[in-house]
Scaffold this motif. Structure first.
Motif, PDB file in Angstrom:
ATOM      1  N   ALA A  61       0.796  -1.222   0.000  1.00 27.74           N
ATOM      2  CA  ALA A  61       0.000   0.000   0.000  1.00 27.74           C
ATOM      3  C   ALA A  61       0.836   1.283   0.000  1.00 27.74           C
ATOM      4  N   PRO A  62       1.889   1.407   0.830  1.00 29.34           N
ATOM      5  CA  PRO A  62       2.661   2.655   0.799  1.00 29.34           C
ATOM      6  C   PRO A  62       3.337   2.912  -0.552  1.00 29.34           C
ATOM      7  N   VAL A  63       3.833   1.869  -1.192  1.00 28.05           N
ATOM      8  CA  VAL A  63       4.476   2.057  -2.500  1.00 28.05           C
ATOM      9  C   VAL A  63       3.425   2.345  -3.568  1.00 28.05           C
ATOM     10  N   ILE A  64       2.275   1.703  -3.480  1.00 27.87           N
ATOM     11  CA  ILE A  64       1.178   2.002  -4.413  1.00 27.87           C
ATOM     12  C   ILE A  64       0.804   3.475  -4.281  1.00 27.87           C
ATOM     13  N   GLU A  65       0.669   3.935  -3.049  1.00 30.09           N
ATOM     14  CA  GLU A  65       0.315   5.337  -2.820  1.00 30.09           C
ATOM     15  C   GLU A  65       1.359   6.267  -3.449  1.00 30.09           C
ATOM     16  N   ARG A  66       2.629   6.020  -3.184  1.00 29.86           N
ATOM     17  CA  ARG A  66       3.702   6.885  -3.686  1.00 29.86           C
ATOM     18  C   ARG A  66       3.809   6.824  -5.219  1.00 29.86           C
ATOM     19  N   SER A  67       3.760   5.607  -5.761  1.00 34.81           N
ATOM     20  CA  SER A  67       3.885   5.437  -7.213  1.00 34.81           C
ATOM     21  C   SER A  67       2.712   6.074  -7.945  1.00 34.81           C
ATOM     22  N   ALA A  68       1.519   5.836  -7.428  1.00 31.51           N
ATOM     23  CA  ALA A  68       0.324   6.414  -8.051  1.00 31.51           C
ATOM     24  C   ALA A  68       0.364   7.939  -7.968  1.00 31.51           C
ATOM     25  N   HIS A  69       0.857   8.460  -6.853  1.00 33.16           N
ATOM     26  CA  HIS A  69       0.967   9.916  -6.693  1.00 33.16           C
ATOM     27  C   HIS A  69       1.910  10.512  -7.747  1.00 33.16           C
ATOM     28  N   THR A  70       3.051   9.877  -7.922  1.00 37.65           N
ATOM     29  CA  THR A  70       4.037  10.369  -8.894  1.00 37.65           C
ATOM     30  C   THR A  70       3.468  10.333 -10.308  1.00 37.65           C
ATOM     31  N   LEU A  71       2.853   9.205 -10.659  1.00 36.72           N
ATOM     32  CA  LEU A  71       2.268   9.068 -11.995  1.00 36.72           C
ATOM     33  C   LEU A  71       1.110  10.033 -12.187  1.00 36.72           C
ATOM     34  N   LYS A  72       0.328  10.232 -11.150  1.00 35.28           N
ATOM     35  CA  LYS A  72      -0.801  11.183 -11.208  1.00 35.28           C
ATOM     36  C   LYS A  72      -0.311  12.590 -11.524  1.00 35.28           C
ATOM     37  N   SER A  73       0.688  13.019 -10.790  1.00 37.20           N
ATOM     38  CA  SER A  73       1.175  14.390 -10.948  1.00 37.20           C
ATOM     39  C   SER A  73       1.727  14.648 -12.341  1.00 37.20           C
ATOM     40  N   SER A  74       2.558  13.750 -12.815  1.00 36.72           N
ATOM     41  CA  SER A  74       3.141  13.947 -14.143  1.00 36.72           C
ATOM     42  C   SER A  74       2.101  13.801 -15.241  1.00 36.72           C
ATOM     43  N   SER A  75       1.147  12.897 -15.059  1.00 36.62           N
ATOM     44  CA  SER A  75       0.090  12.706 -16.059  1.00 36.62           C
ATOM     45  C   SER A  75      -0.797  13.943 -16.147  1.00 36.62           C
ATOM     46  N   ARG A  76      -1.138  14.490 -15.010  1.00 35.51           N
ATOM     47  CA  ARG A  76      -1.979  15.688 -14.992  1.00 35.51           C
ATOM     48  C   ARG A  76      -1.253  16.869 -15.634  1.00 35.51           C
ATOM     49  N   LEU A  77       0.044  16.981 -15.381  1.00 29.84           N
ATOM     50  CA  LEU A  77       0.827  18.085 -15.932  1.00 29.84           C
ATOM     51  C   LEU A  77       0.759  18.128 -17.454  1.00 29.84           C
ATOM     52  N   ILE A  78       0.779  16.966 -18.094  1.00 23.88           N
ATOM     53  CA  ILE A  78       0.792  16.969 -19.562  1.00 23.88           C
ATOM     54  C   ILE A  78      -0.584  16.734 -20.175  1.00 23.88           C
ATOM     55  N   GLY A  79      -1.621  16.700 -19.351  1.00 24.59           N
ATOM     56  CA  GLY A  79      -2.968  16.663 -19.898  1.00 24.59           C
ATOM     57  C   GLY A  79      -3.656  15.317 -19.902  1.00 24.59           C
ATOM     58  N   LEU A  80      -3.060  14.309 -19.300  1.00 27.64           N
ATOM     59  CA  LEU A  80      -3.701  12.991 -19.239  1.00 27.64           C
ATOM     60  C   LEU A  80      -4.583  12.935 -17.991  1.00 27.64           C
ATOM     61  N   VAL A  81      -5.677  13.690 -18.036  1.00 31.94           N
ATOM     62  CA  VAL A  81      -6.497  13.904 -16.846  1.00 31.94           C
ATOM     63  C   VAL A  81      -7.255  12.661 -16.401  1.00 31.94           C
ATOM     64  N   ALA A  82      -7.741  11.863 -17.336  1.00 40.35           N
ATOM     65  CA  ALA A  82      -8.469  10.652 -16.957  1.00 40.35           C
ATOM     66  C   ALA A  82      -7.517   9.674 -16.268  1.00 40.35           C
ATOM     67  N   LEU A  83      -6.322   9.523 -16.815  1.00 42.83           N
ATOM     68  CA  LEU A  83      -5.306   8.678 -16.192  1.00 42.83           C
ATOM     69  C   LEU A  83      -4.961   9.219 -14.810  1.00 42.83           C
ATOM     70  N   ALA A  84      -4.811  10.519 -14.696  1.00 46.73           N
ATOM     71  CA  ALA A  84      -4.494  11.136 -13.408  1.00 46.73           C
ATOM     72  C   ALA A  84      -5.579  10.860 -12.375  1.00 46.73           C
ATOM     73  N   GLU A  85      -6.827  10.876 -12.805  1.00 43.43           N
ATOM     74  CA  GLU A  85      -7.932  10.602 -11.871  1.00 43.43           C
ATOM     75  C   GLU A  85      -7.874   9.161 -11.353  1.00 43.43           C
ATOM     76  N   ASP A  86      -7.595   8.211 -12.238  1.00 41.55           N
ATOM     77  CA  ASP A  86      -7.461   6.826 -11.778  1.00 41.55           C
ATOM     78  C   ASP A  86      -6.255   6.667 -10.857  1.00 41.55           C
ATOM     79  N   CYS A  87      -5.183   7.374 -11.148  1.00 40.33           N
ATOM     80  CA  CYS A  87      -4.011   7.342 -10.259  1.00 40.33           C
ATOM     81  C   CYS A  87      -4.367   7.926  -8.899  1.00 40.33           C
ATOM     82  N   GLN A  88      -5.179   8.980  -8.889  1.00 40.40           N
ATOM     83  CA  GLN A  88      -5.625   9.561  -7.617  1.00 40.40           C
ATOM     84  C   GLN A  88      -6.401   8.530  -6.811  1.00 40.40           C
ATOM     85  N   THR A  89      -7.261   7.769  -7.487  1.00 43.14           N
ATOM     86  CA  THR A  89      -8.025   6.726  -6.812  1.00 43.14           C
ATOM     87  C   THR A  89      -7.095   5.680  -6.209  1.00 43.14           C
ATOM     88  N   LEU A  90      -6.095   5.241  -6.989  1.00 45.23           N
ATOM     89  CA  LEU A  90      -5.122   4.269  -6.460  1.00 45.23           C
ATOM     90  C   LEU A  90      -4.323   4.861  -5.300  1.00 45.23           C
TER      91      LEU A  90
END
Length: 130
Positions: A61-90
């Motif tokens: 769980a802690p690594v899932i949280e950290r990994s999903a957070h990192t992927l969420k942030s970078s995905s949102r920055l470049i416009g992959l908002v749907a992916l970022a939302e799923d990463c936020q959920t994870l």
């Protein structure tokens, strides 16, 4: 829970707004910056996905949280908002240590990251032709 139903795969408005990160005056410099941001995202994507995949296999769980957070942030920055939302959920599931419903969300993330590679490579080509 799928928050991405009404979200575009790639938010063109975010791509357009990236121009503000450049010097604001020179179109070429702005396009170059956007291409660089997308290229760095693509270069790091495999590592992010691998880290998240390994964490999911281990139900870490802690690594899932950290990994999903990192992927969420970078995905949102470049416009992959749907992916970022799923990463936020994870990320939230990892934070709450409640992973019982994480697999379908993770599968959507993997599917979206696979699709993102082609979408973003095509976006780079489109930007460079402009």
């Amino acid at each position: 829970m799928n928050n991405q139903t009404n979200l575009p795969f790639l938010d063109e408005e975010i791509i357009s707004n990236m121009k503000e990160l450049g010097n604001g005056d020179e179109a070429f410099a702005n396009r170059l910056l956007i291409v660089q941001l997308i290229t760095v995202y693509l270069e790091n994507l495999s590592e992010r996905v691998t880290e998240l995949s390994e964490a999911m296999k281990k139900s870490d769980a802690p690594v899932i949280e950290r990994s999903a957070h990192t992927l969420k942030s970078s995905s949102r920055l470049i416009g992959l908002v749907a992916l970022a939302e799923d990463c936020q959920t994870l990320e939230d599931m990892g934070f709450d240590k409640k992973l019982e419903n994480a697999q379908p969300v993770f599968e959507r993330v993997i599917s979206a990251t696979t699709k993102a590679v082609d979408v973003l490579k095509n976006k780079i080509i489109e930007i460079e032709k402009a």
